[in-house]
Design an enzyme around this catalytic site. Structure first.
Site, PDB file in Angstrom:
ATOM      1  N   LYS A  11       4.700   5.172   8.253  1.00 31.03           N
ATOM      2  CA  LYS A  11       4.860   3.914   8.983  1.00 31.03           C
ATOM      3  C   LYS A  11       5.692   2.928   8.182  1.00 31.03           C
ATOM      4  CE  LYS A  11       0.406   3.201   9.161  1.00 31.03           C
ATOM      5  NZ  LYS A  11      -0.054   4.422   8.496  1.00 31.03           N
ATOM      6  N   THR A  12       5.311   2.741   6.915  1.00 30.23           N
ATOM      7  CA  THR A  12       6.030   1.782   6.085  1.00 30.23           C
ATOM      8  C   THR A  12       7.469   2.251   5.870  1.00 30.23           C
ATOM      9  OG1 THR A  12       3.955   1.196   5.020  1.00 30.23           O
ATOM     10  CG2 THR A  12       5.952   0.515   3.902  1.00 30.23           C
ATOM     11  N   ASP A  18       3.891  -5.051   8.815  1.00 33.03           N
ATOM     12  CA  ASP A  18       3.191  -3.883   8.257  1.00 33.03           C
ATOM     13  C   ASP A  18       1.697  -4.201   8.191  1.00 33.03           C
ATOM     14  OD1 ASP A  18       2.836  -1.375   7.220  1.00 33.03           O
ATOM     15  OD2 ASP A  18       3.804  -1.766   5.298  1.00 33.03           O
ATOM     16  N   GLU A  19       0.859  -3.183   8.176  1.00 32.15           N
ATOM     17  CA  GLU A  19      -0.602  -3.351   8.061  1.00 32.15           C
ATOM     18  C   GLU A  19      -1.136  -4.317   9.113  1.00 32.15           C
ATOM     19  OE1 GLU A  19      -2.168  -1.475   5.882  1.00 32.15           O
ATOM     20  OE2 GLU A  19      -0.798  -1.104   4.210  1.00 32.15           O
ATOM     21  N   GLN A  43      -7.728   2.046   8.941  1.00 34.20           N
ATOM     22  CA  GLN A  43      -7.571   1.434   7.624  1.00 34.20           C
ATOM     23  C   GLN A  43      -7.811  -0.065   7.665  1.00 34.20           C
ATOM     24  OE1 GLN A  43      -4.377   3.058   4.974  1.00 34.20           O
ATOM     25  NE2 GLN A  43      -3.725   4.066   6.833  1.00 34.20           N
ATOM     26  N   ARG A  99      -4.979   7.961  -0.482  1.00 31.35           N
ATOM     27  CA  ARG A  99      -3.969   7.511  -1.460  1.00 31.35           C
ATOM     28  C   ARG A  99      -3.474   8.682  -2.300  1.00 31.35           C
ATOM     29  NH1 ARG A  99      -2.214   4.268   1.183  1.00 31.35           N
ATOM     30  NH2 ARG A  99      -3.732   5.043   2.659  1.00 31.35           N
TER      31      ARG A  99
END
Ligand code: ATP
Ligand code: MG
Length: 804
Positions: free
Chosen positions: A57-58, A244-245, A275, A650
């Site tokens: 996504k990022t 983002d996020e 998340q 992660r």
């Protein structure tokens, strides 16, 4: 007080040459899969990328910025891109630069909500009654201001602390409620005075030409809502918006974005409902789930291929997050190899966990654990609570393993730790003036600047330390009233504690439980251990109470850090030895160059990735956090589970989860159960390791394959050994978390007073021996190496129960 310096974002913009750009190949597109490409190329209209961890996504969002610039659709200063942290903003800027093959001039509007809003608010401050050079208050200033208002309103701030009010106001601001907009349902807040004081606070801020952090967004939302011309200007200026996020935006941020995107609707949001980990700070995961309603006709892109992690890691994370209800339920897949299974290991205690992880890291760095050598930069330790960092920091400093703490100060630099250490320092050396200054009015003793100046002057006049200066000042009646009485009490306390600390320094070697060993032959030792003394000092001085009364979100963490500090004392003979250790640490701290292991909280790890990740402290009560479950019930538990998902995802190649059977809290052993999330790990993707030293040691000596993971991990762990259970029973201690009903109780009450004369027993310090006599709960034991000693029954175990 802090202030921001910002370039004038609009003027600084440098348009990129369309022709030069058009002539370039577009490698940034070749790197993307078709779904990502769709999200990048759909420049007009709303786009939502709702996808699991590590699906790019990022990366796609960054490529989209590059695409906007290369196609000439927008100039750098016409792109509004919001990231969650400043670090993420810097990284994105660098990546855009790399993809473009040149440094990006401009991009002034790539940053966090706060950083962007500061710039905007400076341009329009007068619309909310401020001047453009307003100051931004930090939390301390904010609290001071609230206190003034509270005392002017005749409210008892002991019952209704300022920090409680500041927490309430923050939450209201997160919801974009100005004082007029606070709903009637909130009227009872802060003893029915919340709204009124909020209103006064906002007025006072205006008079001071100041804002707090929450105001940055709140004021901008207000300006956009009440000045359509201003809003219109920015709607046209920011031609493209990227976020983002998005799952972690709060209501104020959400409104701000919706207002700005209201014209052209060129907004691209990316996020992952699994998340969402900032609910406790007002984030609304509903914002992302509502996107398609807010922006009808949105292009919705789902990404399912994970590029970050091996198949085992991905499956383990998927298994855990499946426990949450009400999620969209995305399935991820990967082309990556299975890789190594997620490793699970249980340790005797937290120190052992830190030691083991330190050794693993060194072995991985050297490449001696098999596989390629892994650089320290490629490894991270992600903890649930920041107090967990202390054990790792101490261990790594001892073995000289370079590390960095991300997203916060290192343990011994934290405010509460420095305060507590100032107490220790003053008690050990009463002439430590810096320590005196730090704590004489912490907690508040009514000794303001004036009183402190008097002490200073008196000390200087008599050529003494500040503590002696205070003593003289009191004798001479140079200080009167409440402050004098409280200063006298403070001096009396230090005088009382000092000889105890000194006696401890002179006494021989006490070890953990030595305080309880009745050894007649040993020279006289103070009745209290240095750990007890430290605890007493923090309690009686009112320091602990100060944080207990504090209602800010950080306060519980600070109290945990203080407990952790007491635990750290355990490895030292006395306070002095401990203080020397810490000063050496602080001395060593000068920034070394080169690779370092990262230590950070799970919250701070969002969006990041590392080849090797360690996830320590998976114990019920610590993770999932008892507090979060107590405060928010199932919702809290689900947010904790999302944190577990963030943690595991992660990891790229190797993920190691661990727990400790025991932690020492304020000098007391507390046993813990492995985290319920461990039960949720799918067995096929996990290897249970046996801790070194157990059953002859060696990793991978896994237990019976039929039993479930929890039991296997527990079996492999000393905490479940009969000896440990018996010790627990004798100590009569409660575990950190209550065992769930389905589990066998850890405490075996029948084992109490199970000894008879002649039994062979084991003591952690003295080793094996035979019981010579029993007196009450004390045993006289003839140790093979140490001779006859009197010990307390709860600190020994039957020789047959010794697990190693
Ligand atoms: P998170 O949810 O954790 O924020 P994310 O969805 O933002 O994750 P990224 O950080 O963008 O994921 O990407 C994860 C990793 O996968 C990065 O190392 C990235 O370079 C890589 N990656 C992403 N897309 C691709 C692709 N199409 N081909 C190869 N690698 C990719
Ligand atoms: Mg990301």
């Amino acid at each position: 007080m802090s202030s921001y310096s910002e370039d004038d974002a609009f003027e600084a913009a440098v348009p990129l040459s369309r022709r030069a750009m058009a002539a370039r190949p577009a490698p940034y597109l070749d790197d993307l899969n078709p779904a990502q490409r769709q999200a990048v190329e759909a420049l007009e209209g709303p786009v939502l990328m709702l996808a699991g961890a590590g699906t790019g996504k990022t990366k796609a969002l960054t490529a989209r910025i590059v695409h906007l610039l290369t196609t000439g659709s927008a100039r750098p200063n016409e792109v509004l891109a919001v990231t969650f942290t400043n670090k993420a903003a810097r990284e994105m800027k660098n990546r855009v630069g790399r993809m473009l093959g040149e440094t990006v001039e401009g991009m002034p509007w790539l940053g966090t909500f706060h950083a962007i809003c500061v710039k905007l608010l400076r341009r329009h401050a007068e619309l909310v009654g401020l001047k453009s050079n307003f100051t931004i208050l930090d939390t301390d200033d904010q609290i001071r201001l609230l206190k003034q208002l509270i005392s002017a309103s005749n409210i008892d701030d002991k019952r209704w602390p300022a920090r409680m009010l500041s927490g309430i106001i923050d939450q209201w601001k997160n919801r974009a409620w100005t004082p007029e907009k606070v709903p009637a349902a909130e009227a009872s807040a802060y003893n029915n005075r919340g709204t009124e004081l909020y209103d006064q606070y906002q007025r006072r801020l205006r008079e001071l030409n100041a804002v707090d952090f929450g105001d940055l967004l709140l004021h901008m939302v207000t300006i956009f809502q009440t000045h359509p011309d201003v809003l219109d200007q920015y709607q046209r200026w920011f031609r493209y918006i990227l976020v983002d996020e998005y799952q972690d935006t709060n209501v104020a941020q959400y409104l701000w974005l919706r207002l700005l995107a209201g014209g052209h609707k060129n907004i691209c949001c990316v996020g992952d409902d699994d998340q969402s980990i900032y609910g406790w700070r007002g984030a609304e995961v509903g914002n992302i789930l509502r996107f398609e309603k807010d922006f009808p006709g949105a292009t919705v892109v789902r990404l399912e291929q994970n590029y970050r992690s091996t198949a085992h890691i991905l499956a383990a994370a998927g298994g855990v997050i499946r426990g949450n209800e009400g999620r969209l339920g995305k399935e991820l897949w990967t082309e990556a190899q299975d890789g190594e299974k997620v490793r699970l290991i249980g340790h005797w205690d937290g120190e052992e966990e830190a030691r083991w992880i330190g050794e693993e890291i060194e072995a991985m760095q050297r490449g001696t654990r098999g596989g390629r050598p892994v650089s320290l930069d490629e490894m991270a330790i992600l903890v649930r609570a920041s107090h967990q960092m202390r054990a790792f920091e101490d261990r790594f400093l001892t073995i000289g393993l370079p590390y960095r703490v991300i997203g916060g100060p290192r343990f011994y630099e934290r405010l509460e730790i420095r305060d507590a250490m100032a107490y220790f320092r003053l008690v050990v050396s009463p002439s430590d003036d810096l320590a005196f200054e730090r704590i004489v009015n912490t907690p508040k003793r009514g000794l303001g600047d004036k009183a402190q100046q008097k002490i200073q002057m008196c000390a200087r006049e008599h050529g003494t330390s500040l503590l002696d200066g205070a003593r003289i000042l009191l004798q001479d009646k140079g200080l009167t009233g409440k402050g004098a009485a409280r200063l006298a009490a403070f001096v009396e306390q230090i005088d009382r504690w000092h000889p105890i600390a000194t006696a401890q320094a002179a006494a021989p070697q006490p070890m953990d439980e030595d305080a309880l060993i009745m050894d007649d032959s040993a020279p006289a030792r103070p009745a209290v251990s240095h750990m007890e003394l430290a605890e007493v000092m923090l309690d009686e001085s009112g320091y602990t109470a100060m944080w207990q009364a504090d209602k800010t979100p950080e306060a519980p963490g600070r109290l945990e850090n203080l407990k952790e500090l007491i635990k750290a004392l355990e490895s030292f003979d006395n306070l002095q030895g401990f203080l020397e250790h810490v000063s050496l640490i602080m001395d060593n701290e000068s920034e070394q160059e080169g690779a370092k292991v990262s230590i950070m909280t799970l919250h701070a790890a969002k969006g990041l990735e590392f080849p090797a990740v360690f996830l320590p402290g998976w114990e019920d009560g610590l993770f999932p956090s008892q507090r979060s479950m107590d405060e928010s019930g199932l919702k809290g538990l689900e947010e904790e589970r999302r944190l577990a998902y963030v943690g595991i995802t992660r990891a790229e190649e190797l993920c190691t989860i661990s727990f400790a059977g025991n932690r020492r809290v304020f000098g007391q052993w507390q046993s813990a159960l492995p985290s319920r999330f461990i039960d949720e790990l799918p067995e096929d993707h996990v290897d249970v390791l046996t801790p070194p030293g157990l059953y002859g040691g060696g990793y991978g000596a896994a237990a019976a394959p039929q039993s479930n993971l929890h039991d296997r991990a527990a079996e492999a762990n000393v905490y479940n050994s009969p000896g440990w259970r018996r010790m627990q029973a004798r100590a009569g201690q409660r575990p950190i978390a209550q065992p769930r009903e389905s589990r066998a109780p850890v405490i075996d009450l029948d084992a109490v007073s199970a000894y008879t004369v002649g039994d062979r027993v084991f003591h952690q310090k003295f080793g094996y021996g035979a019981i010579a006599a029993i007196e009450g709960d004390k045993l006289s034991v003839d140790f093979e190496k140490a001779g006859v000693k009197k010990v307390v029954a709860k600190f020994i175990m039957g020789a047959d129960d010794v697990p190693f």
